[in-house]
Design a protein around this motif. Structure first.
Motif, PDB file in Angstrom:
ATOM      1  N   MET A  89      52.096  38.031  51.483  1.00  9.99           N
ATOM      2  CA  MET A  89      51.619  37.707  50.137  1.00  9.99           C
ATOM      3  C   MET A  89      50.936  38.927  49.537  1.00  9.99           C
ATOM      4  N   ASN A  90      51.423  39.393  48.409  1.00  3.83           N
ATOM      5  CA  ASN A  90      50.878  40.574  47.767  1.00  3.83           C
ATOM      6  C   ASN A  90      49.572  40.282  47.037  1.00  3.83           C
ATOM      7  N   ASN A  91      48.767  41.302  46.935  1.00  3.30           N
ATOM      8  CA  ASN A  91      47.522  41.251  46.184  1.00  3.30           C
ATOM      9  C   ASN A  91      47.813  41.836  44.804  1.00  3.30           C
ATOM     10  N   PHE A  92      47.836  40.990  43.763  1.00  5.64           N
ATOM     11  CA  PHE A  92      48.301  41.400  42.441  1.00  5.64           C
ATOM     12  C   PHE A  92      47.155  41.681  41.470  1.00  5.64           C
ATOM     13  N   LEU A  93      47.369  42.697  40.643  1.00  3.27           N
ATOM     14  CA  LEU A  93      46.530  42.968  39.480  1.00  3.27           C
ATOM     15  C   LEU A  93      47.361  42.698  38.235  1.00  3.27           C
ATOM     16  N   VAL A  94      46.807  41.966  37.286  1.00  2.96           N
ATOM     17  CA  VAL A  94      47.466  41.790  35.991  1.00  2.96           C
ATOM     18  C   VAL A  94      46.866  42.816  35.035  1.00  2.96           C
ATOM     19  N   LEU A  95      47.704  43.665  34.493  1.00  2.00           N
ATOM     20  CA  LEU A  95      47.243  44.726  33.602  1.00  2.00           C
ATOM     21  C   LEU A  95      47.860  44.549  32.219  1.00  2.00           C
ATOM     22  N   ILE A  96      46.997  44.600  31.201  1.00  2.00           N
ATOM     23  CA  ILE A  96      47.450  44.425  29.813  1.00  2.00           C
ATOM     24  C   ILE A  96      47.048  45.666  29.015  1.00  2.00           C
ATOM     25  N   PRO A  97      48.008  46.521  28.653  1.00  2.39           N
ATOM     26  CA  PRO A  97      47.695  47.721  27.872  1.00  2.39           C
ATOM     27  C   PRO A  97      47.707  47.419  26.373  1.00  2.39           C
TER      28      PRO A  97
ATOM     29  N   GLN B 170      37.673  49.647  41.459  1.00  6.33           N
ATOM     30  CA  GLN B 170      37.156  49.766  42.827  1.00  6.33           C
ATOM     31  C   GLN B 170      38.045  49.038  43.827  1.00  6.33           C
ATOM     32  N   LYS B 171      38.659  47.954  43.385  1.00  8.02           N
ATOM     33  CA  LYS B 171      39.494  47.159  44.275  1.00  8.02           C
ATOM     34  C   LYS B 171      40.896  47.754  44.368  1.00  8.02           C
ATOM     35  N   GLN B 172      41.497  47.669  45.527  1.00  8.42           N
ATOM     36  CA  GLN B 172      42.859  48.147  45.743  1.00  8.42           C
ATOM     37  C   GLN B 172      43.853  46.991  45.623  1.00  8.42           C
ATOM     38  N   TYR B 173      44.986  47.264  45.012  1.00 11.07           N
ATOM     39  CA  TYR B 173      46.001  46.231  44.814  1.00 11.07           C
ATOM     40  C   TYR B 173      47.350  46.682  45.365  1.00 11.07           C
ATOM     41  N   ASP B 174      48.107  45.697  45.860  1.00 12.41           N
ATOM     42  CA  ASP B 174      49.443  45.994  46.373  1.00 12.41           C
ATOM     43  C   ASP B 174      50.436  46.213  45.231  1.00 12.41           C
ATOM     44  N   ALA B 175      50.259  45.432  44.165  1.00 11.78           N
ATOM     45  CA  ALA B 175      51.224  45.475  43.073  1.00 11.78           C
ATOM     46  C   ALA B 175      50.546  45.149  41.746  1.00 11.78           C
ATOM     47  N   VAL B 176      51.182  45.597  40.674  1.00  9.37           N
ATOM     48  CA  VAL B 176      50.677  45.379  39.321  1.00  9.37           C
ATOM     49  C   VAL B 176      51.672  44.537  38.542  1.00  9.37           C
ATOM     50  N   ILE B 177      51.157  43.553  37.825  1.00 11.52           N
ATOM     51  CA  ILE B 177      51.954  42.766  36.884  1.00 11.52           C
ATOM     52  C   ILE B 177      51.592  43.265  35.494  1.00 11.52           C
TER      53      ILE B 177
ATOM     54  N   LEU C 143      59.290  41.266  28.593  1.00 10.85           N
ATOM     55  CA  LEU C 143      58.448  40.099  28.836  1.00 10.85           C
ATOM     56  C   LEU C 143      57.436  40.335  29.950  1.00 10.85           C
ATOM     57  N   LEU C 144      57.883  40.955  31.034  1.00 12.92           N
ATOM     58  CA  LEU C 144      56.954  41.321  32.109  1.00 12.92           C
ATOM     59  C   LEU C 144      57.605  42.304  33.067  1.00 12.92           C
ATOM     60  N   TYR C 145      56.741  43.041  33.750  1.00 14.13           N
ATOM     61  CA  TYR C 145      57.164  43.969  34.797  1.00 14.13           C
ATOM     62  C   TYR C 145      56.250  43.754  36.007  1.00 14.13           C
ATOM     63  N   ILE C 146      56.802  43.945  37.186  1.00 10.28           N
ATOM     64  CA  ILE C 146      55.995  43.953  38.414  1.00 10.28           C
ATOM     65  C   ILE C 146      56.401  45.198  39.197  1.00 10.28           C
ATOM     66  N   PHE C 147      55.428  45.926  39.707  1.00 14.08           N
ATOM     67  CA  PHE C 147      55.753  47.116  40.491  1.00 14.08           C
ATOM     68  C   PHE C 147      54.677  47.369  41.541  1.00 14.08           C
ATOM     69  N   LYS C 148      55.105  47.936  42.651  1.00 10.03           N
ATOM     70  CA  LYS C 148      54.170  48.295  43.706  1.00 10.03           C
ATOM     71  C   LYS C 148      53.248  49.414  43.212  1.00 10.03           C
ATOM     72  N   THR C 149      51.975  49.290  43.510  1.00  8.77           N
ATOM     73  CA  THR C 149      50.999  50.274  43.057  1.00  8.77           C
ATOM     74  C   THR C 149      51.313  51.667  43.585  1.00  8.77           C
ATOM     75  N   GLU C 150      51.898  51.747  44.751  1.00 12.77           N
ATOM     76  CA  GLU C 150      52.192  53.039  45.370  1.00 12.77           C
ATOM     77  C   GLU C 150      53.169  53.863  44.539  1.00 12.77           C
ATOM     78  N   LEU C 151      53.941  53.204  43.649  1.00 17.47           N
ATOM     79  CA  LEU C 151      54.879  53.931  42.796  1.00 17.47           C
ATOM     80  C   LEU C 151      54.159  54.858  41.823  1.00 17.47           C
ATOM     81  N   LEU C 152      52.923  54.487  41.465  1.00 16.67           N
ATOM     82  CA  LEU C 152      52.156  55.308  40.526  1.00 16.67           C
ATOM     83  C   LEU C 152      51.931  56.710  41.085  1.00 16.67           C
ATOM     84  N   LYS C 153      51.790  56.808  42.396  1.00 14.83           N
ATOM     85  CA  LYS C 153      51.583  58.113  43.037  1.00 14.83           C
ATOM     86  C   LYS C 153      52.834  58.980  42.934  1.00 14.83           C
TER      87      LYS C 153
END
Length: 219
Positions: free
Chosen positions: A1-9, A92-99, A169-179
């Motif tokens: 189960m992934n730890n998700f962050l919902v991000l709204i730009p 401060q918190k680490q997330y597996d993936a971003v929505i 409508l939405l995107y989901i991606f692993k946080t590690e892709l940002l690197k």
């Protein structure tokens, strides 16, 4: 189960539709729809990134975490990637993936997010994006001549080779892709959405009026 962050730009400074993120759509500012959509799907880790003090204030009043975006990352030519990268780096918190939920897509099918997350986890995706089928006969124009691109003259629309477009409508991606400097990975799942809401992406006054009509018709 992934730890998700919902991000709204939600940057300030839209040229085609000024103050669009706070524009009132059927009694609610545009940005409010993405916030409520996340909350309706039981997400608590929701972050708004913006350089607009009014947007940040709206988010705080709705108990949503905010990240103030530097103006240098909010220009017309600046890709949304840098704002996402900056926002995630400030947490401060680490997330597996971003929505990623964009305010310009306020209308989303109710079960879409749960379906997307289930596929993202079951398929072990790097990323997931929503797409819709394009059923137009497309072509190019050069020297005042129209050349068909995805069909032959006389071909029926229903016989076209299926082509798809990003509906946003939405995107989901692993946080590690940002690197790696990207949002979509090698294993990117295209989730097909066959719903009228996929047609709504608000950038102009005409788009906004269309959203108002769809809300009234599909309510």
């Amino acid at each position: 189960m992934n730890n998700f962050l919902v991000l709204i730009p939600a940057r300030a400074g839209s040229q085609r539709l000024p103050d669009k993120n706070l524009r009132n759509l059927e009694g609610k500012p545009l940005i409010g729809y993405s916030i409520e959509y996340a909350k309706e799907n039981d997400f608590e880790d929701i972050v708004i990134t913006s350089n607009d003090p009014r947007v940040l204030d709206y988010a705080v009043k709705r108990r949503v975490q905010t990240v103030e975006r530097p103006d240098a990352l909010a220009g017309d030519e600046e890709p949304v990637f840098t704002a996402i990268q900056h926002a995630v780096s400030q947490l401060q918190k680490q997330y597996d993936a971003v929505i990623l939920l964009q305010p310009t897509n306020p209308l989303r099918p109710k079960g879409l997010l749960k379906e997307a997350i289930a596929i993202f986890e079951q398929e072990a995706c790097d990323s997931l994006m929503t797409v819709s089928r394009n059923e137009h006969k497309l072509g190019t124009i050069s020297n005042n001549r129209f050349t068909p691109y995805n069909y032959k003259m006389g071909q029926r629309s229903q016989d076209l080779e299926p082509l798809y477009y990003e509906n946003g409508l939405l995107y989901i991606f692993k946080t590690e892709l940002l690197k790696e400097g990207k949002l979509l990975g090698e294993k990117n799942y295209p989730l097909i959405v066959d719903h009228p809401f996929a047609e709504i992406d608000i950038d102009t006054e005409a788009d906004f009026k269309k959203a108002e009509l769809y809300m009234k018709y599909f309510k």
